[in-house]
Scaffold this motif. Structure first.
Motif, PDB file in Angstrom:
ATOM      1  N   LEU A  42       3.097  -7.639  34.188  1.00 19.32           N
ATOM      2  CA  LEU A  42       4.305  -7.877  34.824  1.00 19.32           C
ATOM      3  C   LEU A  42       5.660  -7.738  34.248  1.00 19.32           C
ATOM      4  O   LEU A  42       5.773  -8.143  33.013  1.00 19.32           O
ATOM      5  N   ILE A  43       6.591  -7.050  34.731  1.00 15.92           N
ATOM      6  CA  ILE A  43       7.938  -7.140  34.320  1.00 15.92           C
ATOM      7  C   ILE A  43       8.832  -7.535  35.268  1.00 15.92           C
ATOM      8  O   ILE A  43       8.653  -7.500  36.531  1.00 15.92           O
ATOM      9  N   ILE A  44       9.785  -8.557  34.998  1.00 13.11           N
ATOM     10  CA  ILE A  44      10.684  -9.333  35.889  1.00 13.11           C
ATOM     11  C   ILE A  44      12.011  -8.739  35.593  1.00 13.11           C
ATOM     12  O   ILE A  44      12.531  -8.630  34.496  1.00 13.11           O
ATOM     13  N   ASP A  45      12.736  -8.053  36.619  1.00 15.23           N
ATOM     14  CA  ASP A  45      14.000  -7.534  36.509  1.00 15.23           C
ATOM     15  C   ASP A  45      15.295  -8.103  37.277  1.00 15.23           C
ATOM     16  O   ASP A  45      15.045  -8.302  38.477  1.00 15.23           O
ATOM     17  N   ASN A  46      16.012  -8.615  36.522  1.00 12.56           N
ATOM     18  CA  ASN A  46      17.228  -9.416  37.102  1.00 12.56           C
ATOM     19  C   ASN A  46      18.421  -8.467  36.295  1.00 12.56           C
ATOM     20  O   ASN A  46      18.541  -8.478  35.207  1.00 12.56           O
ATOM     21  N   GLN A  47      19.438  -8.322  36.853  1.00 11.56           N
ATOM     22  CA  GLN A  47      20.672  -7.946  36.491  1.00 11.56           C
ATOM     23  C   GLN A  47      21.311  -8.669  35.412  1.00 11.56           C
ATOM     24  O   GLN A  47      22.082  -8.526  34.529  1.00 11.56           O
ATOM     25  N   ASN A  48      21.117 -10.100  35.827  1.00 12.05           N
ATOM     26  CA  ASN A  48      21.954 -11.027  35.006  1.00 12.05           C
ATOM     27  C   ASN A  48      20.763 -11.157  33.667  1.00 12.05           C
ATOM     28  O   ASN A  48      19.928 -12.338  33.812  1.00 12.05           O
ATOM     29  N   LYS A  49      21.152 -10.834  32.616  1.00 11.72           N
ATOM     30  CA  LYS A  49      20.028 -10.905  31.403  1.00 11.72           C
ATOM     31  C   LYS A  49      20.068 -12.503  31.011  1.00 11.72           C
ATOM     32  O   LYS A  49      18.831 -13.140  30.721  1.00 11.72           O
ATOM     33  N   ASN A  50      21.153 -13.122  30.736  1.00  8.93           N
ATOM     34  CA  ASN A  50      21.267 -14.534  30.354  1.00  8.93           C
ATOM     35  C   ASN A  50      20.418 -15.466  31.185  1.00  8.93           C
ATOM     36  O   ASN A  50      19.722 -16.208  31.065  1.00  8.93           O
ATOM     37  N   GLU A  51      20.680 -15.342  32.666  1.00 11.16           N
ATOM     38  CA  GLU A  51      20.019 -16.219  33.548  1.00 11.16           C
ATOM     39  C   GLU A  51      18.437 -16.008  33.514  1.00 11.16           C
ATOM     40  O   GLU A  51      17.947 -17.114  33.456  1.00 11.16           O
ATOM     41  N   LEU A  52      18.044 -14.578  33.430  1.00 13.48           N
ATOM     42  CA  LEU A  52      16.704 -14.474  33.419  1.00 13.48           C
ATOM     43  C   LEU A  52      15.999 -15.082  32.123  1.00 13.48           C
ATOM     44  O   LEU A  52      14.836 -15.359  32.231  1.00 13.48           O
ATOM     45  N   GLU A  53      16.724 -14.915  30.956  1.00 13.33           N
ATOM     46  CA  GLU A  53      16.022 -15.408  29.651  1.00 13.33           C
ATOM     47  C   GLU A  53      15.958 -16.764  29.779  1.00 13.33           C
ATOM     48  O   GLU A  53      15.104 -17.566  29.220  1.00 13.33           O
ATOM     49  N   VAL A  77      -4.131 -18.028  34.877  1.00 12.59           N
ATOM     50  CA  VAL A  77      -4.032 -18.662  36.265  1.00 12.59           C
ATOM     51  C   VAL A  77      -5.467 -18.426  36.758  1.00 12.59           C
ATOM     52  O   VAL A  77      -5.673 -16.997  37.022  1.00 12.59           O
ATOM     53  N   ASN A  78      -6.281 -19.249  37.023  1.00 14.22           N
ATOM     54  CA  ASN A  78      -7.577 -18.798  37.738  1.00 14.22           C
ATOM     55  C   ASN A  78      -8.395 -17.905  36.777  1.00 14.22           C
ATOM     56  O   ASN A  78      -8.830 -17.029  37.455  1.00 14.22           O
ATOM     57  N   ASN A  79      -8.362 -18.114  35.689  1.00 15.51           N
ATOM     58  CA  ASN A  79      -9.102 -17.093  34.606  1.00 15.51           C
ATOM     59  C   ASN A  79      -8.626 -15.878  34.575  1.00 15.51           C
ATOM     60  O   ASN A  79      -9.163 -14.737  34.159  1.00 15.51           O
ATOM     61  N   LEU A  80      -7.266 -15.484  35.247  1.00 14.85           N
ATOM     62  CA  LEU A  80      -6.713 -14.073  35.077  1.00 14.85           C
ATOM     63  C   LEU A  80      -5.636 -14.176  34.134  1.00 14.85           C
ATOM     64  O   LEU A  80      -4.721 -15.277  34.140  1.00 14.85           O
ATOM     65  N   ASP A  81      -5.308 -13.410  33.422  1.00 15.22           N
ATOM     66  CA  ASP A  81      -4.342 -13.426  32.347  1.00 15.22           C
ATOM     67  C   ASP A  81      -3.227 -12.411  32.697  1.00 15.22           C
ATOM     68  O   ASP A  81      -3.375 -11.133  33.300  1.00 15.22           O
ATOM     69  N   PHE A  82      -2.033 -12.963  32.785  1.00 13.48           N
ATOM     70  CA  PHE A  82      -0.753 -12.541  33.205  1.00 13.48           C
ATOM     71  C   PHE A  82       0.050 -12.173  32.065  1.00 13.48           C
ATOM     72  O   PHE A  82       0.392 -13.300  31.425  1.00 13.48           O
ATOM     73  N   ASP A  83       0.502 -10.896  31.716  1.00 15.58           N
ATOM     74  CA  ASP A  83       1.468 -10.684  30.548  1.00 15.58           C
ATOM     75  C   ASP A  83       2.667 -10.329  31.121  1.00 15.58           C
ATOM     76  O   ASP A  83       2.759  -9.388  31.978  1.00 15.58           O
ATOM     77  N   ILE A  84       3.661 -11.382  30.889  1.00 16.85           N
ATOM     78  CA  ILE A  84       4.949 -11.124  31.766  1.00 16.85           C
ATOM     79  C   ILE A  84       5.962 -11.180  30.997  1.00 16.85           C
ATOM     80  O   ILE A  84       6.248 -11.704  29.648  1.00 16.85           O
ATOM     81  N   TRP A  85       6.956 -10.185  31.206  1.00 11.94           N
ATOM     82  CA  TRP A  85       8.174  -9.648  30.355  1.00 11.94           C
ATOM     83  C   TRP A  85       9.403  -9.787  31.165  1.00 11.94           C
ATOM     84  O   TRP A  85       9.435  -9.290  32.366  1.00 11.94           O
ATOM     85  N   SER A  86      10.421 -10.329  30.545  1.00 10.85           N
ATOM     86  CA  SER A  86      11.731  -9.945  30.951  1.00 10.85           C
ATOM     87  C   SER A  86      12.032  -8.161  30.732  1.00 10.85           C
ATOM     88  O   SER A  86      11.432  -7.705  29.767  1.00 10.85           O
ATOM     89  N   ILE A  87      12.430  -7.674  31.631  1.00 15.15           N
ATOM     90  CA  ILE A  87      12.912  -6.251  31.431  1.00 15.15           C
ATOM     91  C   ILE A  87      13.490  -5.707  30.306  1.00 15.15           C
ATOM     92  O   ILE A  87      13.273  -4.830  29.616  1.00 15.15           O
ATOM     93  N   TYR A  88      14.327  -6.946  29.857  1.00 12.50           N
ATOM     94  CA  TYR A  88      15.092  -6.609  28.607  1.00 12.50           C
ATOM     95  C   TYR A  88      14.357  -6.557  27.739  1.00 12.50           C
ATOM     96  O   TYR A  88      14.589  -6.277  26.277  1.00 12.50           O
ATOM     97  N   ASP A  89      13.040  -7.261  27.470  1.00  9.91           N
ATOM     98  CA  ASP A  89      12.197  -7.236  26.336  1.00  9.91           C
ATOM     99  C   ASP A  89      10.996  -6.263  26.361  1.00  9.91           C
ATOM    100  O   ASP A  89      10.298  -6.079  25.653  1.00  9.91           O
ATOM    101  N   ASN A  90      11.075  -5.524  27.152  1.00  7.96           N
ATOM    102  CA  ASN A  90      10.059  -4.506  27.241  1.00  7.96           C
ATOM    103  C   ASN A  90      10.790  -3.414  25.949  1.00  7.96           C
ATOM    104  O   ASN A  90      11.599  -3.208  25.730  1.00  7.96           O
TER     105      ASN A  90
END
Length: 205
Positions: A42-53, A77-90
């Motif tokens: 998953l990638i999370i996209d928020n225009q406010n970089k500081n807020e997201l981080e 979560v429930n034996n599922l692996d979620f790899d989650i990134w800020s869009i700025y860390d892509n």
């Protein structure tokens, strides 16, 4: 999300931070396989970089999570692996290869076979490069030549090329063949490195 309330809870928390974008292999599995994905990127996209981080880690405190060495988060979560990134860390955006935007996520993938992204918030789907790879049955490298060597996980890229060919029947482009040959020629004990990478990445040899 309907089956597991904890998964739904995770997505509800992520939705408060910005657009939630599913990328890569999980989308292929949802489209082509009956079994659920092994992991979901998953990638999370928020225009406010500081807020997201600042807010990402606060959201994860109620879940089982850890940081990975590339700056993302692994949440179980429930034996599922979620790899989650800020869009700025892509990786591609962090290295300045492309500007950080939804339309550039697919362009920053290493392989054309991974170039698929779905924005759960806006329902936008970007899959043109992926669809072309399937229709041509050709595995190619999406990045321009001068950026290829910057990718930090060459042994995983080599390993995945063979896995994709085995599981999906895609042939290697000349660019992929040259990449594998070059890696093999400069790597000590390349077979052992691939075995270790496979065990770590897929959990089996």
């Amino acid at each position: 999300m309907n089956e597991y309330s904890e998964v739904s809870d995770l997505f509800n928390c992520l939705n408060t931070l910005g657009d939630v974008i599913i990328v890569g292999g999980a989308l292929r599995d949802f489209a082509f396989k009956d079994s659920p994905p092994r992991d979901i990127d998953l990638i999370i996209d928020n225009q406010n970089k500081n807020e997201l981080e600042n807010e990402l880690e606060n959201v994860f405190k109620k879940f089982d999570f850890r940081r990975n060495r590339f700056g993302g988060y692994k949440v179980v979560v429930n034996n599922l692996d979620f790899d989650i990134w800020s869009i700025y860390d892509n990786w591609a955006f962090k290295e300045g290869i492309h500007n950080s935007s939804f339309s550039n996520i697919s362009k920053g993938t290493f392989y054309n076979f991974d170039a698929i992204a779905f924005n759960m918030t806006t329902h936008e789907l970007d899959a043109d490069i992926f669809i072309q790879s399937l229709s041509e049955k050709l595995l190619d490298i999406t990045l321009e030549d001068n950026f290829i060597s910057m990718n930090p996980t060459p042994e995983i890229n080599v390993l995945r090329a063979f896995k994709i060919r085995e599981c999906w029947g895609l042939e290697f482009s000349e660019k992929v063949q040259n990449y594998i040959s070059a890696w093999y020629s400069v790597t000590s004990e390349p077979e052992e490195k691939l075995k270790k990478a496979e065990l770590k990445h897929y959990g089996k040899k």
